[in-house]
Structures are given as structure tokens and as C-alpha cells.
Design a protein around this motif. Sequence first.
Motif, PDB file in Angstrom:
ATOM      1  N   PRO A 162       0.945  -1.313  -0.108  1.00  0.00           N
ATOM      2  CA  PRO A 162      -0.123   0.176   0.056  1.00  0.00           C
ATOM      3  C   PRO A 162       0.874   1.313   0.074  1.00  0.00           C
ATOM      4  CG  PRO A 162       0.152  -0.945   2.190  1.00  0.00           C
ATOM      5  CD  PRO A 162       0.677  -1.837   1.329  1.00  0.00           C
ATOM      6  N   HIS A 163       2.009   1.157   0.297  1.00  0.00           N
ATOM      7  CA  HIS A 163       2.979   2.218   0.391  1.00  0.00           C
ATOM      8  C   HIS A 163       4.074   2.277  -0.642  1.00  0.00           C
ATOM      9  CE1 HIS A 163       1.014   3.024   4.295  1.00  0.00           C
ATOM     10  NE2 HIS A 163       1.433   1.917   4.581  1.00  0.00           N
ATOM     11  N   GLU A 164       3.948   3.378  -1.491  1.00  0.00           N
ATOM     12  CA  GLU A 164       5.229   3.510  -2.514  1.00  0.00           C
ATOM     13  C   GLU A 164       6.025   4.526  -2.077  1.00  0.00           C
ATOM     14  OE1 GLU A 164       4.805   5.353  -6.828  1.00  0.00           O
ATOM     15  OE2 GLU A 164       3.949   3.232  -6.971  1.00  0.00           O
ATOM     16  N   ALA A 165       7.290   4.191  -1.933  1.00  0.00           N
ATOM     17  CA  ALA A 165       8.177   5.295  -1.478  1.00  0.00           C
ATOM     18  C   ALA A 165       9.694   4.792  -1.509  1.00  0.00           C
ATOM     19  CB  ALA A 165       7.913   5.345   0.160  1.00  0.00           C
ATOM     20  N   GLU A 166      10.717   5.800  -1.326  1.00  0.00           N
ATOM     21  CA  GLU A 166      12.082   5.390  -1.600  1.00  0.00           C
ATOM     22  C   GLU A 166      12.736   6.388  -0.409  1.00  0.00           C
ATOM     23  OE1 GLU A 166      12.668   6.601  -5.488  1.00  0.00           O
ATOM     24  OE2 GLU A 166      12.041   4.764  -6.330  1.00  0.00           O
ATOM     25  N   GLY A 167      14.075   5.671  -0.004  1.00  0.00           N
ATOM     26  CA  GLY A 167      14.863   6.436   0.563  1.00  0.00           C
ATOM     27  C   GLY A 167      14.327   6.837   2.047  1.00  0.00           C
ATOM     28  N   ARG A 168      14.515   8.017   2.371  1.00  0.00           N
ATOM     29  CA  ARG A 168      14.166   8.449   4.022  1.00  0.00           C
ATOM     30  C   ARG A 168      12.744   8.114   4.076  1.00  0.00           C
ATOM     31  NH1 ARG A 168      15.894  11.796   7.736  1.00  0.00           N
ATOM     32  NH2 ARG A 168      14.493  11.653   9.558  1.00  0.00           N
ATOM     33  N   GLN A 169      11.749   8.472   3.023  1.00  0.00           N
ATOM     34  CA  GLN A 169      10.421   8.325   3.202  1.00  0.00           C
ATOM     35  C   GLN A 169       9.904   6.699   3.497  1.00  0.00           C
ATOM     36  OE1 GLN A 169      11.568  10.015   0.498  1.00  0.00           O
ATOM     37  NE2 GLN A 169      11.124  12.015   1.682  1.00  0.00           N
ATOM     38  N   LEU A 170      10.412   6.010   2.750  1.00  0.00           N
ATOM     39  CA  LEU A 170      10.497   4.514   3.014  1.00  0.00           C
ATOM     40  C   LEU A 170      10.946   4.079   4.430  1.00  0.00           C
ATOM     41  CD1 LEU A 170      11.071   1.404   0.585  1.00  0.00           C
ATOM     42  CD2 LEU A 170      12.136   1.422   2.959  1.00  0.00           C
ATOM     43  N   LEU A 171      11.972   4.423   4.908  1.00  0.00           N
ATOM     44  CA  LEU A 171      12.400   4.355   6.167  1.00  0.00           C
ATOM     45  C   LEU A 171      11.481   4.739   7.163  1.00  0.00           C
ATOM     46  CD1 LEU A 171      14.886   3.139   7.939  1.00  0.00           C
ATOM     47  CD2 LEU A 171      15.598   5.619   7.789  1.00  0.00           C
ATOM     48  N   GLU A 172      10.941   5.943   7.191  1.00  0.00           N
ATOM     49  CA  GLU A 172      10.119   6.514   7.931  1.00  0.00           C
ATOM     50  C   GLU A 172       8.504   5.562   8.170  1.00  0.00           C
ATOM     51  OE1 GLU A 172      10.844   8.505  10.346  1.00  0.00           O
ATOM     52  OE2 GLU A 172      12.669   8.942   9.493  1.00  0.00           O
ATOM     53  N   LEU A 173       8.332   5.014   6.931  1.00  0.00           N
ATOM     54  CA  LEU A 173       7.055   4.338   7.051  1.00  0.00           C
ATOM     55  C   LEU A 173       7.501   2.822   7.904  1.00  0.00           C
ATOM     56  CD1 LEU A 173       6.161   4.845   3.261  1.00  0.00           C
ATOM     57  CD2 LEU A 173       4.594   5.363   5.191  1.00  0.00           C
ATOM     58  N   VAL A 174       8.539   2.280   7.847  1.00  0.00           N
ATOM     59  CA  VAL A 174       9.070   1.263   8.390  1.00  0.00           C
ATOM     60  C   VAL A 174       9.133   1.553   9.938  1.00  0.00           C
ATOM     61  CG1 VAL A 174      10.872  -0.556   8.545  1.00  0.00           C
ATOM     62  CG2 VAL A 174      10.014   0.057   6.284  1.00  0.00           C
ATOM     63  N   ARG A 175       9.704   2.724  10.288  1.00  0.00           N
ATOM     64  CA  ARG A 175       9.976   2.905  11.625  1.00  0.00           C
ATOM     65  C   ARG A 175       8.519   3.159  12.205  1.00  0.00           C
ATOM     66  NH1 ARG A 175      14.299   5.479  12.853  1.00  0.00           N
ATOM     67  NH2 ARG A 175      14.842   6.728  10.883  1.00  0.00           N
ATOM     68  N   ALA A 176       7.664   3.682  11.562  1.00  0.00           N
ATOM     69  CA  ALA A 176       6.319   4.016  11.931  1.00  0.00           C
ATOM     70  C   ALA A 176       5.589   2.763  12.489  1.00  0.00           C
ATOM     71  CB  ALA A 176       5.667   4.961  11.373  1.00  0.00           C
ATOM     72  N   GLY A 177       6.032   1.438  11.907  1.00  0.00           N
ATOM     73  CA  GLY A 177       5.293   0.486  12.122  1.00  0.00           C
ATOM     74  C   GLY A 177       4.250   0.143  11.083  1.00  0.00           C
ATOM     75  N   LEU A 178       4.542   0.854   9.946  1.00  0.00           N
ATOM     76  CA  LEU A 178       3.238   0.862   8.788  1.00  0.00           C
ATOM     77  C   LEU A 178       3.612  -0.046   7.864  1.00  0.00           C
ATOM     78  CD1 LEU A 178       2.470   4.533   8.640  1.00  0.00           C
ATOM     79  CD2 LEU A 178       1.069   2.994   9.711  1.00  0.00           C
ATOM     80  N   ALA A 179       4.787  -0.510   7.638  1.00  0.00           N
ATOM     81  CA  ALA A 179       5.296  -1.352   6.647  1.00  0.00           C
ATOM     82  C   ALA A 179       6.472  -2.255   7.090  1.00  0.00           C
ATOM     83  CB  ALA A 179       5.335  -0.697   5.269  1.00  0.00           C
ATOM     84  N   VAL A 180       6.663  -3.265   6.296  1.00  0.00           N
ATOM     85  CA  VAL A 180       8.221  -3.851   6.192  1.00  0.00           C
ATOM     86  C   VAL A 180       8.738  -3.701   4.571  1.00  0.00           C
ATOM     87  CG1 VAL A 180       7.522  -5.606   7.788  1.00  0.00           C
ATOM     88  CG2 VAL A 180       7.200  -6.208   5.484  1.00  0.00           C
ATOM     89  N   SER A 181       9.881  -3.903   4.613  1.00  0.00           N
ATOM     90  CA  SER A 181      10.375  -3.681   3.237  1.00  0.00           C
ATOM     91  C   SER A 181      11.775  -4.312   3.095  1.00  0.00           C
ATOM     92  CB  SER A 181      10.688  -2.082   2.740  1.00  0.00           C
ATOM     93  OG  SER A 181      11.067  -1.990   1.647  1.00  0.00           O
ATOM     94  N   LEU A 182      12.587  -4.188   1.948  1.00  0.00           N
ATOM     95  CA  LEU A 182      13.657  -4.840   1.847  1.00  0.00           C
ATOM     96  C   LEU A 182      14.973  -3.587   1.888  1.00  0.00           C
ATOM     97  CD1 LEU A 182      12.850  -7.465  -0.616  1.00  0.00           C
ATOM     98  CD2 LEU A 182      12.928  -7.919   1.773  1.00  0.00           C
ATOM     99  N   CYS A 183      16.306  -4.109   2.277  1.00  0.00           N
ATOM    100  CA  CYS A 183      17.227  -3.160   1.884  1.00  0.00           C
ATOM    101  C   CYS A 183      18.536  -3.691   1.544  1.00  0.00           C
ATOM    102  CB  CYS A 183      17.505  -2.419   3.122  1.00  0.00           C
ATOM    103  SG  CYS A 183      18.168  -3.633   4.788  1.00  0.00           S
ATOM    104  N   GLN A 184      19.507  -2.864   1.177  1.00  0.00           N
ATOM    105  CA  GLN A 184      20.917  -3.411   1.031  1.00  0.00           C
ATOM    106  C   GLN A 184      21.674  -3.997   2.286  1.00  0.00           C
ATOM    107  OE1 GLN A 184      23.123  -0.696  -1.030  1.00  0.00           O
ATOM    108  NE2 GLN A 184      21.531  -0.084  -2.464  1.00  0.00           N
ATOM    109  N   ALA A 185      22.282  -5.119   2.197  1.00  0.00           N
ATOM    110  CA  ALA A 185      22.925  -5.650   3.230  1.00  0.00           C
ATOM    111  C   ALA A 185      23.813  -4.604   4.062  1.00  0.00           C
ATOM    112  CB  ALA A 185      23.764  -6.851   2.888  1.00  0.00           C
ATOM    113  N   THR A 186      24.360  -3.758   3.503  1.00  0.00           N
ATOM    114  CA  THR A 186      25.211  -2.579   4.148  1.00  0.00           C
ATOM    115  C   THR A 186      24.409  -1.655   4.643  1.00  0.00           C
ATOM    116  OG1 THR A 186      25.416  -1.504   2.141  1.00  0.00           O
ATOM    117  CG2 THR A 186      27.225  -2.999   2.811  1.00  0.00           C
TER     118      THR A 186
END
Length: 329
Positions: A226-250
Motif C-alpha cells: 500500500p505504500h510507494e516510497a524510496e529513501g528516507r520516506q520508505l525508512l520512516e514508514l517502516v520506523r512508524a510500524g506501517l510497513a516492512v521492506s527490503l534493503c541492501q545488506a550494508t
Amino acid sequence: MELEVRHLRVVCAIAEAGSLTRAAAALSMTQPGLSTQLRRIESMLGGVLFDRRRAGATPTAFGELVLARAHAVLPGIDALLADTARAARHLASPDRIRVGSVGAPLIGHLVLAIRTLLPRAEVTSRCHYSPVTLLDDLAAGRLEAAVLGDHPEQVLPPRDGVVLTPVVTEPVFALLPATHPLAGQEAVSLTELAGHDWAMPRPDGDRTREYWSSVCALTGRRPSAPHEAEGRQLLELVRAGLAVSLCQATFAETPGVAVRPLAGNPLWYRHVLAWHRDGPLSCHGDALLRAVAAGYLDTSAASPVYTAWRHRHPTLAQPPPALPAPATP
């Protein structure tokens, strides 16, 4: 949003291919991403450009008008770009170096390496979410080097005059709210992760979203995004508990988020260093690769989660062997 040359190229590509699916493949885009972009172009121009049917896409009368004008305009623009690219490569010197990067941790190492090799150079950088756009800029002489990325079976298309050199292929990790139940596990099952709401990159940037979705589909579950985002916006959605996502290993854990390996390592990301074969960095390619690969190892060491993963998988995600430093005359 204003009409740009790239929009005319998209319209011409669809007309030439006769379908959005074939045009998307030719443009290294996803079909949903191309459909979204076409709707935006039609909204800007004020009319429907193609009749889209099961048999393909046929220009409407309005679309024929736009295509006629595009075919009249684009050859002149292509000639202008070719002439300016040749002039830019001729004028390029070690005093002016332009580099680009996708969302990867290697841009700093690349800039530092260039400054070491060419201490008098003025180095500028810019980031873009699409590696194909940066690749086109390299080919056209608008950049001298770039840090790019791709995925298995979705490798970057070759470009005349551009050297593409893989740095390392690393696993993709899960990005979770710190309070998420899965964050307490050492590794996360992709099947479990697919059962939660996701935040995903937009589909018209590169093929990351398509890659994630296709691998998730192998588990029998397509994630809801339900959420389309990148960078800081994606991170904030995850931090708020609204979504999970994927990231680079580093990716370094920050307060409120947790990074966990995916069980079985089903997803991978490849870092690629690129430079123009005729540019001022062409004679420094080996030194740049050596510096960026060393920088990658330093960045990896700063991530406890990735460091632990590397200890468990010592033969995976290894940069190329360090090249010997050139002898001092």
C-alpha cells in the motif's frame, strides 16, 4: 510536471513496439511502470495516445499527431546530443569530474578515490534512483563515472563507450520496525515477510520492485504494497510500524528499525562501477575499482548484522581480489 524529451521517446517506443509489454522490455522498464508513465504523458498532453487492446497498442488520431511531431523533433535533438557529447568528451579533463550514484554506499569511496588520484580535480556528484538514466548520462558524456546496481537476470544493458565493472554481489536483507515480531529472529523467512504490508519503490524507476515481487511470487504469496516510497520516506514508514521492506545488506540499523538477513538468501543485489572508455578516468579504472572494493569492505564492517552474515557465509558476497598497487617509479 512538464513534457520532456524522454516522454516523446516513450511514445515513439510504444508505437514502434506495438505493445506496452514489448516497449517496456525495450526501455528496460516494467510494464506497470510504463503504463503509469503513459497515463501521465496523456494527462499532460490532454488526450489518449493509444487504443490499448489485447492485440497491442494502436495510435489514436491524437496519438498520430503527437507521433508526427515527435518524429520531426527527435532527430534534431539526437544530433544535438551526439554533437555535445563529443564536445564534452573532448573538453573533459582531470580538472572536471562528474560522478553519479544510485542509492548505494559506495559514492563516497568513489569520490575520495578520484580526489586521491586527481588531487586538482573539481569533483561533483549527483544521485538518481534509476541506474539506466545514469548509464545513459555516462554514454552521452554527461558523467565520467558512476556507481550503479542491478539484480540477477535484470542486468544493466550495455552502452557504447561505457565500461561496466562488477564490484560485489550481496544479499538483500529485510527491513523491519524494531518492534516487529520478526525482528526478534536471527533470519526472516521471505514467506513470513510477504504476509505483511510492504513499502516498495515506485515501478517506473528501475526493475527493483519487479524483482522483489517475482521472487516473492515463488513463495506462493505476493506482498501487499500500500505504500510507494524510496529513501528516507520508505525508512520512516517502516520506523512508524506501517510497513516492512527490503534493503541492501550494508544498510546500517538506526533507532526504530531492524535489519535482518533473509533465510536462504533468495534475493541479491549487484554493485557495479562504471566509467566512460574515452573519459579522463579511463586510465585509472583499476585503481578506482581497488579503492571502491576496499571501501565496500570498510562499509560492510560497520554493519554488525552484515558482518555476522559474512562470517557465516565466508565465500559469498566477496569483492574482486585487491589488485596490486601500481609500482612507484
